[in-house]
Design a protein around this motif. Structure first.
Motif, PDB file in Angstrom:
ATOM      1  N   VAL A 194       0.724  -1.201  -0.024  1.00 34.67           N
ATOM      2  CA  VAL A 194      -0.052   0.122   0.011  1.00 34.67           C
ATOM      3  C   VAL A 194       0.902   1.302   0.139  1.00 34.67           C
ATOM      4  N   ASN A 195       2.019   1.380   0.610  1.00 35.83           N
ATOM      5  CA  ASN A 195       2.953   2.398   0.733  1.00 35.83           C
ATOM      6  C   ASN A 195       3.346   2.988  -0.937  1.00 35.83           C
ATOM      7  N   ASP A 245     -10.909  18.779  -8.276  1.00 38.15           N
ATOM      8  CA  ASP A 245      -9.525  18.087  -8.640  1.00 38.15           C
ATOM      9  C   ASP A 245      -8.809  17.473  -7.142  1.00 38.15           C
ATOM     10  N   TYR A 246      -8.870  18.773  -6.486  1.00 36.01           N
ATOM     11  CA  TYR A 246      -8.292  18.308  -4.987  1.00 36.01           C
ATOM     12  C   TYR A 246      -9.007  17.291  -4.459  1.00 36.01           C
ATOM     13  N   ARG A 247     -10.519  17.333  -4.210  1.00 35.28           N
ATOM     14  CA  ARG A 247     -11.249  16.580  -3.439  1.00 35.28           C
ATOM     15  C   ARG A 247     -11.158  15.137  -3.988  1.00 35.28           C
ATOM     16  N   ASN A 248     -10.951  14.827  -5.243  1.00 35.17           N
ATOM     17  CA  ASN A 248     -10.901  13.644  -5.971  1.00 35.17           C
ATOM     18  C   ASN A 248      -9.837  12.978  -5.504  1.00 35.17           C
ATOM     19  N   THR A 254      -7.934   9.000   0.733  1.00 34.80           N
ATOM     20  CA  THR A 254      -8.679   8.345   1.770  1.00 34.80           C
ATOM     21  C   THR A 254      -9.129   6.967   1.648  1.00 34.80           C
ATOM     22  N   ILE A 255      -9.275   6.358   0.399  1.00 30.88           N
ATOM     23  CA  ILE A 255      -9.843   5.103   0.275  1.00 30.88           C
ATOM     24  C   ILE A 255      -8.691   4.127   0.472  1.00 30.88           C
ATOM     25  N   VAL A 256      -7.441   4.494   0.032  1.00 34.75           N
ATOM     26  CA  VAL A 256      -6.319   3.730   0.370  1.00 34.75           C
ATOM     27  C   VAL A 256      -6.082   3.547   2.099  1.00 34.75           C
ATOM     28  N   TYR A 261      -7.357   0.088   8.542  1.00 34.44           N
ATOM     29  CA  TYR A 261      -7.958  -0.174   9.782  1.00 34.44           C
ATOM     30  C   TYR A 261      -8.601  -1.433   9.941  1.00 34.44           C
ATOM     31  N   PRO A 262      -9.708  -1.512   8.926  1.00 32.14           N
ATOM     32  CA  PRO A 262     -10.276  -2.840   8.987  1.00 32.14           C
ATOM     33  C   PRO A 262      -9.580  -4.147   8.931  1.00 32.14           C
ATOM     34  N   PHE A 263      -8.637  -4.053   7.938  1.00 30.21           N
ATOM     35  CA  PHE A 263      -7.643  -5.068   7.888  1.00 30.21           C
ATOM     36  C   PHE A 263      -6.966  -5.385   9.071  1.00 30.21           C
TER      37      PHE A 263
END
Length: 593
Positions: A194-195, A245-248, A254-256, A261-263
C-alpha cells in the motif's frame, strides 16, 4: 526515506528531546505492561482461593479467608490504578518532549526555507508561482512536522512496546506467542504494497494543493480586474473545478488509508481466536493457567493501537517524504549570483559597462546587445527608449539581480562580481518601475531601507519626493497604513513614496527606473527640481521613456532593441536630428495638446 534524510541534522540538534522522549516511552510502556501481569496474578488468585474457600464452608476460617482474599483483590486493583496513573504521567512527558521537538523542527525548517528563498536570484521567482512557494513553506512543512512529531512518537512506542510485550509473552509461553504473532507478516506485506500507492497519490495531492493556492493568490491579487470585467462567476467556476480535482485526489488517498484499519482489526481478531484456541489446549495440558490467557488477550489489546497506528504512521511518513522531496527541490536550487571575493568596499560611484550583452534565462529574449556605458562618480546619466528597448535590464544588471551573458560590469574599477551582494546593494537606492509597497505605515515604508532612520530624515525624504503635503492631509499622517501593495494610495502617490524610500537611505548610486510615469508633468517638474539637489555629488541613473525626465542628466543614452542608437548631451542630440529629437518633439507636442 531518502528525502527525509535532510531532517537528520535537526534530530541531532534536538537529540535530548528525542532521547528523553524514548526513555519516557519505555517507562510508560513498562507501567502499561505490569497491569496485565497483575490481572493474571489476580485471576489465578481467585481461581486458587475459591477452591480453598469452599473447603472451609461453615467454619470461622472461611470469613478470615474471605477478608484476606478481598484485601488482596483490592490491593491488586489499587496497584493497577497506580500503574495507570504513572503511565499517564509519562505519556504526558512523552508528548512534552517529542511533540515539542517537532514544533522546534517545524520552526527551524520554515526559517531555513524562507532564508533560502531570500538567497535565490530573481530568475527563480520569475519561473515559480507565488502560491507554490507559499504551499511549500506552509502545507508541506506541516506534513513534515507530522513525521518528526507524531510519526516518530508512535514509531518509538510501537518498537518499545513490541520488544517489551513479545519478550514477556515468550517468557510465558513461546508456542502461544508464535501463533499470536503469526498474522504480523501478512500485515507487513500489505503495508509494503500500500505504501507505493500512498506515495504516488500524496505527491499528486500536494501538487494539486499548490495549484489551488496559486489560483487563489492570483485571484485575490487581481480582484479589482476581476470585478471590473465582471468575471466573478467564471473565477468561481474555475475555482470549483480546481477544488473538485483536489477533493477527488484526496478521496482516492483516503480510500487507500481506510483499508488499513479494518484489515488490522481482522488480524487482531484472528490473534484473539488463536489465543483462545491454542491457549485452551495449553491449559488442558497443564502448561498455562486461565490467568495467562487473559494476560495474552490484554497484551494483544495493548498491541492493537500501535499496530493500527503503524498504518497511520506509514501514511504520514510517506506524505512527509513527498512534501520533503518538494521542499528539497527548492533547497537544492542554488543561486548563481555568487561573490568571488566578498569584498565590502565603500563605493564612490564610477560605473562601467563593457560590451555587455544579456539574454533573459527564462524567456531567451536578448535584452541588451554589446552595451557600453561609462559614468563618473557624481554624474547623472539618462537612459531613454521605448517599451522593450532594454532600459530596465540595465538597472537589473547594475543591481546584480542578474549577471550579464557576455561582457563585464565594474564599479570604481572593481568587477561587480567581487563585491559582497549585501554590501553592493546596500549602497544603492532603487526605485523600480513596478512599485511595490508593504502593507504597513507610510513611515515604515519610507524607512524600509534602514532600521535606524530618524524621523527628520523620513520627513525630508517625503518632502523631496513631493509627498509630504499629501501625508499631512491623511488623518493618521505618517502612521497611515497603505494597505496591501499600497492599494489605499493613488498611482502617483505610490511612485513618490517609492522614491522617498530610495533617497531616504542616502545611497551612493541612485537608480530611477521609469518612476515618474504615473505623475503629471507639473508634479514631475517639482520632483525633478528637488532631485537635482539630491543627485548632487551622487551617481544617478535615470531610466525613462519620457524625454522630460532627462533634463537633469549630464549625458543621455537612447536605446532601441537592446542597442545604443544615440548618446550625448541634450544639445548634441538635438543637433543630430535623430531618434532623440523626434521623441522630444512628439512628447512636447503631446504636452502642449
Amino acid at each position: 526515506m531518502k528525502a527525509l534524510a535532510h531532517l537528520n541534522k535537526y534530530l541531532v540538534k534536538y537529540k535530548w528531546y528525542l532521547i528523553l522522549g524514548t526513555v519516557f516511552t519505555i517507562i510508560s510502556n513498562l507501567f502499561g505492561i505490569i497491569p496485565a501481569q497483575l490481572v493474571r496474578y489476580a485471576l489465578d488468585l481467585v481461581k486458587d482461593t475459591l477452591d480453598v474457600y469452599f473447603l472451609f464452608k461453615g467454619s470461622s476460617l472461611q470469613a478470615n479467608l474471605y477478608d484476606i482474599f478481598a484485601f488482596s483483590i483490592l490491593l491488586y486493583g489499587i496497584l493497577i490504578l497506580i500503574m495507570a496513573l504513572l503511565k499517564g504521567i509519562f505519556l504526558f512527558l512523552v508528548r512534552q518532549t517529542l511533540i515539542v521537538m517537532s514544533r522546534h523542527i517545524e520552526y527551524d525548517l520554515k526559517n531555513e526555507i524562507y532564508a533560502h528563498y531570500q538567497t535565490l536570484p530573481l530568475s527563480f521567482f520569475r519561473r515559480q508561482n507565488t502560491g507554490d512557494l507559499m504551499a511549500r513553506i506552509s502545507e508541506d512543512v506541516s506534513k513534515v512536522r507530522m513525521y518528526v512529531g507524531p510519526s516518530i512518537m508512535y514509531g518509538i512506542n510501537l518498537i518499545t512496546l513490541f520488544i517489551l510485550v513479545i519478550s514477556y509473552m515468550v517468557s510465558v509461553n513461546a508456542k502461544l506467542t508464535f501463533y499470536v504473532l503469526l498474522p504480523l507478516p501478512i500485515l507487513s506485506l500489505s503495508i509494503y504494497f500500500v505504501n507505493t500507492i500512498i506515495m504516488k497519490r500524496s505527491e499528486e495531492l500536494q501538487a494539486q494543493l499548490s495549484s489551488v493556492s496559486t489560483y487563489v493568490q492570483e485571484s485575490f491579487s487581481g480582484i479589482r480586474v476581476i470585478k471590473a470585467f465582471v468575471r466573478e462567476h467564471e473565477q468561481l467556476r474555475n475555482f470549483v473545478k480546481q477544488s473538485n480535482d483536489y477533493r477527488n485526489k484526496s478521496l482516492k488517498l483516503t480510500i487507500v488509508d481506510s483499508l488499513f484499519y479494518p484489515f488490522i482489526m481482522v488480524l487482531v481478531g484472528l490473534s484473539n481466536v488463536l489465543i483462545v484456541f491454542v491457549g485452551g489446549q495449553e491449559i488442558m495440558s497443564g502448561r498455562l493457567t486461565p490467568g495467562n490467557i487473559t494476560e495474552f488477550i490484554l497484551y494483544v489489546s495493548m498491541l492493537t493501537w500501535p499496530v493500527m497506528a503503524l498504518g497511520w504512521t506509514t501514511s504520514q511518513t510517506q506524505r512527509a517524504a513527498a512534501s520533503q522531496q518538494r521542499i528539497n527541490e527548492f533547497l537544492n536550487t542554488k543561486t548563481d549570483l555568487v561573490s568571488t571575493k566578498n569584498l565590502e568596499h565603500e563605493i564612490a560611484g564610477d560605473i562601467h559597462f563593457r560590451n555587455v550583452s544579456f539574454d533573459y534565462p527564462d524567456t531567451g529574449i536578448k535584452a541588451l546587445k554589446n552595451f557600453n556605458l561609462s559614468v563618473k562618480s557624481g554624474e547623472t546619466v539618462a537612459i531613454l527608449g521605448t517599451t522593450g528597448s532594454g532600459k530596465s535590464t540595465v538597472a537589473n544588471l547594475l543591481m546584480r539581480l542578474y549577471d550579464p551573458t557576455e561582457g563585464d560590469i565594474s564599479i570604481d574599477g572593481i568587477p561587480i562580481k567581487d563585491f559582497k551582494l549585501q554590501s553592493l546593494r546596500g549602497q544603492m537606492g532603487y526605485v523600480p518601475q513596478d512599485v511595490f509597497l508593504f502593507s504597513d505605515s507610510i513611515e515604515s515604508n519610507v524607512s524600509f531601507g534602514s532600521t535606524e532612520m530618524s524621523f527628520e530624515k523620513i520627513e525630508q525624504a517625503t518632502k523631496d519626493a513631493d509627498l509630504y503635503a499629501n501625508i499631512i492631509e491623511f488623518p493618521e499622517g505618517f502612521n497611515t497604513r497603505v494597505g496591501e501593495r499600497g492599494i489605499t494610495l493613488s498611482g502617483g502617490q505610490k511612485q513618490r513614496l517609492s522614491i522617498a524610500r530610495a533617497i531616504a537611505r542616502d545611497p551612493k548610486i541612485l537608480i530611477l527606473d521609469d518612476c515618474l510615469s504615473a505623475v503629471d508633468t507639473q508634479t514631475e517638474n517639482t520632483i525633478l527640481n528637488n532631485m537635482s539637489r539630491i543627485m548632487k555629488d551622487r551617481t544617478s541613473v535615470i531610466i525613462s521613456h519620457r524625454v522630460s525626465s532627462a533634463k537633469l542628466a549630464d549625458f543621455i543614452i537612447v536605446l532601441d532593441e537592446g542597442r545604443i542608437v544615440e548618446q550625448g548631451t541634450h544639445e548634441l542630440l538635438m543637433d543630430q536630428n535623430g531618434v532623440y529629437k523626434e521623441l522630444y518633439e512628439k512628447q512636447l507636442q503631446g504636452e502642449e495638446v
